[in-house]
Design an enzyme around this catalytic site. Structure first.
Site, short mmCIF file in Angstrom:
data_model
loop_
_atom_site.label_atom_id
_atom_site.label_comp_id
_atom_site.label_asym_id
_atom_site.label_seq_id
_atom_site.Cartn_x
_atom_site.Cartn_y
_atom_site.Cartn_z
N TYR A 171 -16.10 17.33 -15.71
CA TYR A 171 -16.40 15.91 -15.85
C TYR A 171 -17.48 15.54 -14.83
O TYR A 171 -17.39 15.95 -13.66
CB TYR A 171 -15.11 15.11 -15.61
CG TYR A 171 -15.34 13.63 -15.53
CD1 TYR A 171 -15.64 12.91 -16.69
CD2 TYR A 171 -15.28 12.95 -14.32
CE1 TYR A 171 -15.87 11.55 -16.62
CE2 TYR A 171 -15.51 11.59 -14.25
CZ TYR A 171 -15.81 10.90 -15.40
OH TYR A 171 -16.04 9.55 -15.34
N LYS B 73 -7.91 6.78 -19.51
CA LYS B 73 -8.16 7.34 -20.84
C LYS B 73 -6.91 7.26 -21.71
O LYS B 73 -6.45 6.17 -21.98
CB LYS B 73 -8.70 8.76 -20.67
CG LYS B 73 -9.75 8.90 -19.54
CD LYS B 73 -11.03 8.13 -19.79
CE LYS B 73 -11.95 8.06 -18.58
NZ LYS B 73 -12.30 9.32 -17.95
N ARG C 104 0.85 -1.20 0.00
CA ARG C 104 0.00 0.00 0.00
C ARG C 104 0.88 1.25 0.00
O ARG C 104 0.61 2.22 -0.67
CB ARG C 104 -0.96 0.01 1.21
CG ARG C 104 -1.69 1.34 1.31
CD ARG C 104 -2.88 1.40 2.27
NE ARG C 104 -2.87 0.49 3.38
CZ ARG C 104 -2.11 0.61 4.49
NH1 ARG C 104 -1.30 1.64 4.64
NH2 ARG C 104 -2.19 -0.29 5.44
N ASP D 283 -6.87 19.11 -14.48
CA ASP D 283 -7.19 17.76 -14.93
C ASP D 283 -6.77 17.69 -16.40
O ASP D 283 -7.40 18.29 -17.27
CB ASP D 283 -8.70 17.51 -14.76
CG ASP D 283 -9.12 16.11 -15.20
OD1 ASP D 283 -8.43 15.51 -16.04
OD2 ASP D 283 -10.16 15.64 -14.70
#
Ligand SMILES: *Cc1c(COP(=O)(O)O)cnc(C)c1O
Length: 383
Positions: free
Chosen positions: A105, A202, A52, A177
């Site tokens: 978004y 993406k 982690r 972004d």
């Protein structure tokens, strides 16, 4: 030769990815391990103790993404929204305020509207292509000016350098972004932004086979906060997902060139169709953001939106009739996608200031042969 002086594709293929020290494997292995041998109590062998906190496959991706954005620190997450959530908690406190794009978004909007607001963060949507409108939305409590450019799905353009100045004058951070542009077309940190956010799902992953997110920053103390929150919240990218994303990122430059070539041809074709009232593409000289886009982007990207003169049902019909353009959400993969934002990706913004027009169709132009893509659109338009 230092990494800084290497070209974009060289960095994509090599940054953070030296041959594996144990076996010489040229490709970074998938380190599917949760824990690591310690040579003595508290003595880590290779700097890793628990996955982690840190994992070598994820680390390779993080270093590669940082190199592509020309930032010093990268962080990879389970999704774009996990990256966003971690960022908000790392830099904001209850009572803080955030300015967001008025066509953000849909998932980002929902995160602010339905989740972060419950924890005491409030937001103001602003037209981020208009610097004065952003300035008017900033308050003494503003901690973040949040920008997407180009925006989704309306392809608005924000002037990153001007907004960085504005945010810094207000004592806020500029977060960009960069999902739509990808680091190949635009590097916000170089233009003065403080944080770059990606949905690596993406263009960076590029093959529609993995969900992931990333943050890249330059500032060391901000990086420490992000590392602390990433480890404390735990929304990290798993090693297989990190490996797939890294594999995709290697070909980002060649894919983006082809996405842009195909998008430009499709925009040209759309320009001759009477059914369309508006074409939204920053590469068009008639686009209101064209000049700023030309200044801060290498090319104009693979996303194209348009509005149907005959209204919403006509837009839905085009989406339904397309075949090679797969009807689906998401974007940035090698295959072309079509969607109706009002009823799909942006349905959660209905009735809000972020509602999108019903006659809007969004294309994620893939890297197939463009003649086939145009033939498919012609069929979808009914001849
Ligand atoms: C997809 C997307 C996100 C969210 O990313 P996920 O990986 O789906 O969580 C954020 N911003 C933009 C611009 C996106 O397209």
């Amino acid at each position: 030769m230092t990494a800084d002086s290497q070209g974009f594709s060289t960095r994509a293929i090599h940054a953070g990815q030296p041959a594996d020290p144990t076996t010489g494997a040229v490709v970074t292995p998938i380190y599917a391990t949760s824990t690591y041998l310690q040579d003595g109590v508290g003595r880590m062998r290779g700097g890793y103790e628990y996955s982690r906190t840190k994992n070598p496959t994820r680390r390779a991706l993080e270093e590669c993404l940082a190199a592509l954005e020309e930032g010093r620190h990268g962080f990879a997450f389970a999704s774009g929204l996990a990256a966003e959530d971690t960022l908000l908690r790392a830099v904001c406190a209850p009572g803080d305020h955030v300015v967001i794009p008025d066509d953000a978004y849909g998932g980002t909007f929902r995160l602010f509207d339905k989740v972060a607001s419950r924890w005491g963060l409030d937001y103001t949507p602003a037209k981020i292509s208009d610097v004065a409108a952003v300035r008017a939305a900033v308050t003494p409590r503003t901690r973040i000016v949040w920008v997407e450019t180009p925006t989704n799905p309306l392809l608005g353009i924000a002037d990153i350098a001007a907004l960085a100045q504005l945010a810094h004058d207000a004592g806020a951070l500029l977060v960009v972004d960069n999902t739509f542009a990808s680091p190949y077309l635009q590097q916000p940190l170089v233009l003065g932004a403080d944080v770059v956010v990606h949905s690596t799902t993406k263009y960076l992953g590029g093959h529609s086979d993995v969900v992931g997110g990333a943050l890249v920053v330059d500032d060391d103390s901000l990086a420490d906060e992000l590392a602390f929150h990433s480890n404390s919240m735990g929304a990290i990218s798993g090693p297989f997902d990190a490996w797939l994303t890294l594999r995709g990122a290697k070909t980002l430059a060649v894919r983006m060139e082809r996405h842009c070539d195909n998008a430009e041809r499709i925009v040209e074709w759309l320009g001759g169709r009477d059914e369309i009232s508006h074409i939204l593409y920053p590469g068009l000289e008639t686009h209101s953001g064209h000049e700023v886009a030309a200044k801060q982007m290498r090319r104009f990207g693979g996303m194209v939106s348009f509005r149907m003169r005959a209204g919403e049902e006509a837009a839905v019909a085009v989406c339904d009739r397309a075949e090679l353009f797969t009807l689906g959400e998401s974007l940035g993969g090698v295959e072309s996608l079509i969607e109706h934002p009002g009823r799909m990706t942006h349905a959660s913004a209905a009735g809000s200031p972020l509602e999108v027009p019903g006659d809007l169709v969004r294309l994620s132009v893939g890297i197939e042969d463009v003649e086939d893509l145009i033939a498919d659109l012609a069929r979808a338009f009914g001849g």
